[in-house]
Scaffold this active site. Structure first.
Site, PDB file in Angstrom:
ATOM      1  N   ARG A 168       0.855  -1.186   0.000  1.00 36.56           N
ATOM      2  CA  ARG A 168       0.000   0.000   0.000  1.00 36.56           C
ATOM      3  C   ARG A 168       0.890   1.234   0.000  1.00 36.56           C
ATOM      4  NH1 ARG A 168       1.798   2.008   3.886  1.00 36.56           N
ATOM      5  NH2 ARG A 168       0.558   3.864   3.533  1.00 36.56           N
ATOM      6  N   GLY A 169       0.220   2.406  -0.166  1.00 35.59           N
ATOM      7  CA  GLY A 169       0.980   3.638  -0.345  1.00 35.59           C
ATOM      8  C   GLY A 169       1.189   3.809  -1.843  1.00 35.59           C
ATOM      9  N   ALA A 170       0.876   5.003  -2.355  1.00 37.54           N
ATOM     10  CA  ALA A 170       0.806   5.185  -3.808  1.00 37.54           C
ATOM     11  C   ALA A 170       2.075   4.741  -4.552  1.00 37.54           C
ATOM     12  CB  ALA A 170       0.453   6.641  -4.116  1.00 37.54           C
ATOM     13  N   ARG A 218      -7.348  -0.645  -7.168  1.00 37.26           N
ATOM     14  CA  ARG A 218      -7.605   0.539  -6.339  1.00 37.26           C
ATOM     15  C   ARG A 218      -7.676   1.759  -7.275  1.00 37.26           C
ATOM     16  NH1 ARG A 218      -4.311   1.170  -0.950  1.00 37.26           N
ATOM     17  NH2 ARG A 218      -6.299   2.108  -0.343  1.00 37.26           N
ATOM     18  N   GLN A 257      -2.828   2.849   9.709  1.00 38.78           N
ATOM     19  CA  GLN A 257      -1.501   2.885   9.078  1.00 38.78           C
ATOM     20  C   GLN A 257      -0.523   3.742   9.887  1.00 38.78           C
ATOM     21  OE1 GLN A 257      -4.386   3.195   7.485  1.00 38.78           O
ATOM     22  NE2 GLN A 257      -4.320   2.508   5.365  1.00 38.78           N
ATOM     23  N   ASP A 279      -1.902  10.588  -2.748  1.00 42.57           N
ATOM     24  CA  ASP A 279      -2.231   9.488  -3.650  1.00 42.57           C
ATOM     25  C   ASP A 279      -2.430   9.962  -5.077  1.00 42.57           C
ATOM     26  OD1 ASP A 279      -3.037   8.362  -0.867  1.00 42.57           O
ATOM     27  OD2 ASP A 279      -2.797   6.675  -2.237  1.00 42.57           O
ATOM     28  N   ASN A 297      -5.467  12.291  -0.498  1.00 45.07           N
ATOM     29  CA  ASN A 297      -4.632  11.492   0.415  1.00 45.07           C
ATOM     30  C   ASN A 297      -5.574  10.803   1.398  1.00 45.07           C
ATOM     31  OD1 ASN A 297      -1.954  10.624   1.271  1.00 45.07           O
ATOM     32  ND2 ASN A 297      -2.331  11.800   3.122  1.00 45.07           N
ATOM     33  N   LYS A 298      -5.005  10.018   2.273  1.00 38.89           N
ATOM     34  CA  LYS A 298      -5.774   9.204   3.229  1.00 38.89           C
ATOM     35  C   LYS A 298      -6.864  10.023   3.921  1.00 38.89           C
ATOM     36  CE  LYS A 298      -5.561   5.743   3.869  1.00 38.89           C
ATOM     37  NZ  LYS A 298      -6.509   4.830   3.148  1.00 38.89           N
TER      38      LYS A 298
HETATM   39  O1  MRU Z   1      -4.815   3.216   1.743  1.00 41.66           O
HETATM   40  P1  MRU Z   1      -3.343   3.433   1.766  1.00 41.66           P
HETATM   41  O2  MRU Z   1      -2.692   2.945   3.008  1.00 41.66           O
HETATM   42  O3  MRU Z   1      -2.681   2.905   0.507  1.00 41.66           O
HETATM   43  O4  MRU Z   1      -3.180   5.014   1.735  1.00 41.66           O
HETATM   44  C1  MRU Z   1      -1.885   5.547   1.658  1.00 41.66           C
HETATM   45  C2  MRU Z   1      -1.838   7.015   1.762  1.00 41.66           C
HETATM   46  O5  MRU Z   1      -2.841   7.686   1.808  1.00 41.66           O
HETATM   47  C3  MRU Z   1      -0.476   7.635   1.713  1.00 41.66           C
HETATM   48  O6  MRU Z   1      -0.449   8.803   2.449  1.00 41.66           O
HETATM   49  C4  MRU Z   1      -0.117   7.969   0.264  1.00 41.66           C
HETATM   50  O7  MRU Z   1      -0.284   6.852  -0.566  1.00 41.66           O
HETATM   51  C5  MRU Z   1       1.256   8.477   0.130  1.00 41.66           C
HETATM   52  S1  MRU Z   1       2.488   7.233   0.377  1.00 41.66           S
HETATM   53  C6  MRU Z   1       3.989   7.928   0.096  1.00 41.66           C
END
Ligand code: MRU
Length: 369
Positions: free
Chosen positions: A56-58, A101, A210, A251, A261-262
């Site tokens: 996970r994480g973009a 996603r 997270q 993201d 973002n999250k």
């Molecule tokens: O749902 P997730 O855990 O994939 O969400 C991740 C985020 O929102 C991060 O802040 C984003 O992807 C940036 S990661 C460098």
């Protein structure tokens, strides 16, 4: 080959790699209890890992997708008699990865970049093995560039922090969320490496924690002082005047600077504005989407309401009560002090300052054939 050894990485191991015909991932659903790897030997298994947030994480999703296409082609090549037949199988796998996603643009950026290359080579009739080698090299380049750009943006961001700094962050934008260096946490790692005294408040980040599970673990493993707070405590620490900067990852960033973002990032930006604390987005160019003018065009992933009804194994909500679970929100550009990118710290007006980043994103992905 990855050039990871050029940098001092916060992790001595790859978050995502390709080994012996498998995509190998740190299983982030198991942290911080245990550090284990998930091996994906076919694309459906990798898709499940992405949907379940094992990876996970973009930027990390982008790297995983790039290696996913290597896997897709290698498997297609073992059953298909010629490049055209292999391409048909490959396209099905690529579509499956694209369906995992919807919000993190790095996924689509990587699929266009590596997928577009595959289309061009296969249509030109290149031998299967040569296409496989080219895709592997391109996926390695995606990982290498992520490490390099995250490192560069982190150095730019570190220069913004005073010698003794308190940073508030949300979700996890660390090594785990990228090829290995991190964005928002990369800034913290770079500042600490420069000898700055950095302390971090990590929002726990409901519903999947997270911040509590991953950000706190990463920072602790680097001996950086971290305090986990409930998301709802952010207002209190910001009002106390003890926070120098709020820094989060992204993201997807639209051409006008609006940022997905999250979930919970937008309220944090409102609070930072209210308490006159700078609010920064830290992201590499692969997270910038030149094709959309504003955040209104960003698709927000909605996840299983069960994630909200439960807290780990604990059922917090009475049966039949409904829950709403958007995974991301949009922070309007007007609330963002600056975008920290590998091109530097870019300030408003974003419609002009983001120009080089958007162009870099467009050029790197090449476009689908
Ligand atoms: O749902 P997730 O855990 O994939 O969400 C991740 C985020 O929102 C991060 O802040 C984003 O992807 C940036 S990661 C460098």
């Amino acid at each position: 080959m990855s050039t990871m050894s050029e940098f001092e990485l916060p992790f001595p191991f790859p978050v995502v790699s390709y080994r012996d015909g498998e995509v190998v991932l740190i299983d982030q659903t198991r942290l911080p209890q245990e550090l284990v790897w998930r091996r994906c030997s076919d694309v459906p298994t990798l898709c499940r890992a992405i949907v379940e947030l094992a990876v996970r994480g973009a930027p990390a999703i982008g790297v995983a997708a790039a290696y996913g296409l290597v896997l897709a082609w290698e498997r297609a090549a073992t059953v298909a008699p010629d490049p055209a037949a292999a391409l048909a199988i490959f396209r099905r796998d690529r579509a499956a990865l694209a369906g995992t996603r919807p919000t993190a643009v790095n996924l689509f950026w990587a699929l266009e970049r590596v997928g577009g290359l595959c289309e061009r080579l296969a249509v030109a009739g290149e031998p299967l093995a040569q296409v496989a080698a080219a895709l592997r090299a391109e996926a390695d380049a995606v990982l290498d560039e992520d490490l390099r750009t995250c490192r560069q943006l982190s150095l730019h961001g570190a220069a913004l922090l005073p010698d003794t700094a308190v940073v508030l962050t949300h979700c996890n934008a660390g090594g785990l969320a990228t090829g290995g260096y991190g964005t928002a946490l990369g800034v913290v790692f770079a500042a600490a490496a420069q000898g700055k005294q950095v302390r971090v408040y990590a929002d726990e980040t409901r519903p999947l924690l997270q911040g509590a599970r991953l950000t706190a673990w990463e920072l602790q493993s680097q001996s950086i002082e971290v305090t986990v707070i409930c998301d709802s405590a952010a207002a209190t620490v910001l009002r106390n005047g003890s926070v120098d900067a709020v820094i989060t990852g992204a993201d997807r960033v639209a051409a006008n600077g609006d940022t997905a973002n999250k979930i919970g990032t937008y309220p944090l930006a409102v609070l930072a504005d209210r308490h006159q604390v700078p609010f920064y987005i830290a992201a590499p160019s692969s997270t910038y989407d030149p094709d959309i003018a504003s955040g209104a065009e960003i698709v927000i992933e909605e996840r299983d309401p069960e994630e909200v009804r439960t807290y780990g194994d604990y059922r917090a909500v009475a049966p039949r009560v409904t829950a709403f679970n958007p995974a991301f929100d949009i922070t309007p550009a007007a609330l963002i002090t600056a975008h920290i990118t590998e091109f530097g710290v870019l300030r408003p007006p974003f419609t002009s300052s983001l120009g080089p980043v958007l162009e870099a994103s467009r050029l790197a992905r090449g476009g689908l054939a």
